[in-house]
Design a protein around this motif. Structure first.
Motif, short mmCIF file in Angstrom:
data_model
loop_
_atom_site.label_atom_id
_atom_site.label_comp_id
_atom_site.label_asym_id
_atom_site.label_seq_id
_atom_site.Cartn_x
_atom_site.Cartn_y
_atom_site.Cartn_z
N SER A 104 0.84 -1.21 0.00
CA SER A 104 0.00 0.00 0.00
C SER A 104 0.86 1.25 0.00
O SER A 104 0.58 2.22 -0.71
CB SER A 104 -0.91 0.02 1.23
N ASP B 255 -5.55 -0.70 -4.84
CA ASP B 255 -5.02 -1.27 -3.60
C ASP B 255 -6.00 -2.31 -3.04
O ASP B 255 -6.98 -1.96 -2.38
CB ASP B 255 -4.77 -0.17 -2.57
N GLU B 256 -5.73 -3.56 -3.30
CA GLU B 256 -6.59 -4.67 -2.87
C GLU B 256 -8.07 -4.36 -3.10
O GLU B 256 -8.87 -4.36 -2.16
CB GLU B 256 -6.32 -4.99 -1.39
MG LIG Z 1 -2.18 -2.66 2.11
#
Ligand SMILES: [Mg+2]
Ligand SMILES: Nc1ncnc2c1ncn2[C@@H]1O[C@H](COP(=O)(O)OP(=O)(O)OP(=O)(O)O)[C@@H](O)[C@H]1O
Lengths: 243, 240
Positions: free
Chosen positions: A44, A164-165
């Motif tokens: 991240s 991000d995910e």
């Molecule tokens: Mg992360």
């Protein structure tokens, strides 16, 4: 200029905690880079540095020709060119779906309300939510919210999309609709950097796979080749966990 | 002794005059209070909602100053009774001017002093309300806003502001009602607001029961109007 992102010996620390170390990496126009790695490995943070939500503490990071940290006053220009999709969607709760997507074109790019709404309507159509334009985020499922968030990021017409995910907060049956949209975006030639543990997406859409651990970029290469025969023991262990 | 409505009817014109002045002081005072409150509330959060690239150099110094000034203001007002604040502004300020600048005869009329007192007093409490609501806005939303490439000003105008405002309405309603009732304290500096009018009529006819009942009911009506207006606003602003 074909290079969208370049990391040169980049380091990032929060106080004493070194989160990114000696990162060297280039992303060319049109690439779809998938980043994997254990929790806390700095994935991240890497994305957030690209989008100037964090400032790197060592080395140089060039995004769309703007060099950090030297030109940190131009952070906003970087963000205009780098759309971001978050794990928690983060849609603006006081705006309808259409307003969420029209927000960037209108405020950040200065389009008129009418033009911005047209851009937004087109993108909502593209992510399959044309019939939800008047809904508020709280009235949408997680998968729908994330598709709106993708449309919102695309609406600013960025050169690069960061994810991000994007499917981690979703139930398995909702992941697929989001991954399909992402795949579509990739097929249209968008440059993408995607943090995800969806190995099927990496195999299908990824042009490159990167494995991170403890802030280091450990291994990178062709996604399918890397998954089939990981060179490092760390990646072997990691792949055993995710698949 | 009986409860005589005629007494209230006779007193009503004077009481309504007082109520009018009470409204005037409250509304004008709260307008000032909102302005001061938003400034001081944002001042207290200056630099604490750093998302994205942290402030540096001169900006840190500016943020610190804003924080300190706002903090001192809020603490000074919260730590002293409003009646002392009113006395200070009405009686002590002219002398302070004399001591500091050697100008004589600077004197506020009582109503102006009352408006200023409400503004300064409510401003401190509103600052805390503003600060609390701004800090309660999810960091992810702030980042999502910035990530679209907007300026910090646009972020506050379009995302943080509108969302914080919705959280502020209930505590603001509370403060508005407190401030309205606080105007009754200006009896001590001779402002002819509602309580003072009641007191004067009572002093001439000694009908405490009727007069204070009427005064109480008029206050109740005024606070209900405020509460109703805020409820209406809250409903209009509600997110589905
Ligand atoms: Mg992360
Ligand atoms: N603002 C911050 N201040 C201090 N430490 C931070 C901050 N942001 C992240 N970290 C730390 O940096 C490390 C890497 O965090 P990061 O979120 O980049 O990891 P990640 O690879 O994305 O993990 P996950 O898979 O759990 O999302 C963690 O140890 C985290 O606690």
């Amino acid at each position: 200029m074909n290079r969208v992102v370049e990391f040169i010996d980049v380091g990032k620390r929060f106080g004493d905690l070194e989160v990114l170390r000696e990162i060297n990496m280039k992303v060319e126009f049109g690439e779809v880079v998938v980043i994997i790695g254990p929790s806390g490995s700095g994935k991240s943070t890497l994305l957030r540095c690209i989008n100037a939500l964090e400032l790197i503490t060592e080395g140089e990071l060039i995004v769309n020709g703007i060099s950090m940290p030297k030109q940190k006053r131009r952070a906003r220009e970087i963000r205009l060119e780098a759309g971001m999709v978050f794990q928690q969607f983060n849609l603006f709760p006081h705006m309808t779906t259409l307003e969420n997507v029209a927000f960037g074109p209108r405020k950040a790019r200065g389009f008129s309300r009418k033009e911005a709404n047209e851009i937004a309507a087109d993108l909502l159509d593209k992510v399959g939510l044309a019939d939800r334009s008047g809904y508020y985020p709280s009235q949408l499922s997680g998968g729908q919210q994330q598709r709106v968030a993708i449309a919102r990021a695309l609406a600013v017409k960025p050169k690069l999309m960061l994810f991000d995910e994007p499917t981690s907060a979703l139930d398995p049956e909702l992941k697929e609709e989001v991954l399909t949209v992402m795949q579509k975006v990739a097929e249209e030639g968008m440059t993408m950097i995607v943090v995800t543990h969806e190995m099927s997406f990496a195999a299908k859409a990824g042009t490159r796979l990167i494995f991170m651990d403890e802030g280091y970029l450990i291994e990178e290469g062709d996604p399918k080749a890397m998954m089939a025969s990981p060179r490092t023991e760390r990646l072997q262990n990691f792949l055993r966990h995710v698949t | 002794m009986t409860f005589e409505f005629d007494i209230i009817i006779d007193a009503l014109p004077a009481l309504l005059e007082g109520a009018k002045l009470t409204w005037y002081i409250t509304l004008l005072g709260l307008l000032g209070g909102m302005t001061l409150g938003v400034l001081a509330g944002l001042g207290r959060t200056a630099g604490t909602r750093q998302v994205g690239i942290a402030a540096s150099g001169i900006h840190i110094a500016i943020n610190r100053t804003l924080q300190t000034v706002s903090f001192a203001y809020v603490e000074l007002i919260r730590g002293t009774p409003i009646i002392v604040q009113a006395m200070f502004i009405y009686f002590a300020m002219p002398m302070l001017f004399e001591v500091l600048f050697e100008v004589r005869g600077v004197r506020l009329d009582a109503v102006t002093a009352a408006v200023i007192t409400i503004a300064i007093n409510a401003g401190a409490y509103i600052a805390e309300i503003v600060r609390g609501s701004v800090l309660s806005i999810n960091k992810g939303l702030i980042e999502a806003g910035l990530a679209t490439g907007i300026t910090r000003f646009q972020l506050y105008a379009n995302i943080v502001g509108p969302l914080a405002l919705r959280r502020m309405i209930p505590p603001l309603g509370n403060q508005f009602i407190i401030s309205l009732k606080d105007t009754s304290l200006f009896i001590v500096i001779g402002v002819g607001e509602l309580t003072r009018q009641g007191q004067e009529i009572m002093a001439s006819n000694f009908r405490a029961l009727e007069i204070w009942s009427a005064v109480a009911v008029i206050y109740l009506i005024m606070t209900s109007i405020l509460a109703f207006a805020l409820k209406f606003f809250e409903r209009k602003m509600r997110i589905i």
